[in-house]
Design a protein around this motif. Structure first.
Motif: not given
Length: 196
Positions: A26-47
């Motif tokens: 097995r070969v490891p990899a890592a990634s990080e990202l951050a973004a603003e989305l047009r969604a209510p936080p509760q709805k995005l979290a539930a999704h």
């Protein structure tokens, strides 16, 4: 006897076994990202915490899955399930989510949401039970109110780690599938399209 007439069979078999073991490494990899989305936080979290949403993001997961365990209260939930992902392929997923900074024990009162999921798939070769070629993806995510001008914007931050069999990583690279960063960028693009 066959092996007496073919004296080099042992080193060839040893070489094939060593190659199979190397490709299963097995070969490891890592990634990080951050973004603003047009969604209510509760709805995005539930999704993000819904397995049906995860299944739409990872098309190799088939529709035949089985819930193995689940637990929830007003602010946290977790569940585990198993699924098939094709011939000679099986997998498991574990999902956890938690509403943070809730004003009280009521759904929808949280101002931030945290969660993680792990998806593991293992494939075997035809006629062989070893080696198995496994891939594991772990994603931790955090959703809070966004800083955008729009009402209901959400800030999405994720950290992803994967471990993939060298053979599967090479096939993805040769097929132009890209690595973990490309896969996570594709995931973010799907989220943007879902909450446009």
């Amino acid at each position: 006897m066959w092996w007496r007439r073919h004296p080099g069979w042992r080193w060839r078999a040893a070489l094939l076994l060593a190659l199979a073991a190397l490709l299963a490494l097995r070969v490891p990899a890592a990634s990080e990202l951050a973004a603003e989305l047009r969604a209510p936080p509760q709805k995005l979290a539930a999704h993000l915490a819904d397995f049906n949403s995860l299944r739409s993001l990872y098309p190799h997961i088939s529709s035949s899955w089985k819930l193995e365990s689940q637990w929830s209260n007003y602010t946290s939930w977790r569940y585990s399930l198993s699924f098939s992902c094709g011939a000679r392929c099986a997998g498991a997923a574990h999902v956890r989510a938690h509403d943070e900074y809730a004003a009280g024990p009521a759904h929808g009162s949280a101002q931030a949401h945290r969660g993680d999921f792990t998806i593991q798939t293992c494939r075997t070769l035809p006629l062989f039970s070893w080696p198995d070629f496994c891939e594991e993806l772990e994603v931790e995510w955090f959703v809070s109110g966004g800083k955008g001008e729009e009402e209901g914007a959400a800030r999405y931050v994720e950290r992803a780690r994967s471990r993939r069999a060298l053979g599967a990583a090479l096939l993805a690279w040769l097929g132009g599938g890209g690595g973990l960063a490309a896969a996570r960028a594709g995931h973010l693009r799907v989220l943007r399209e879902t909450f446009h």
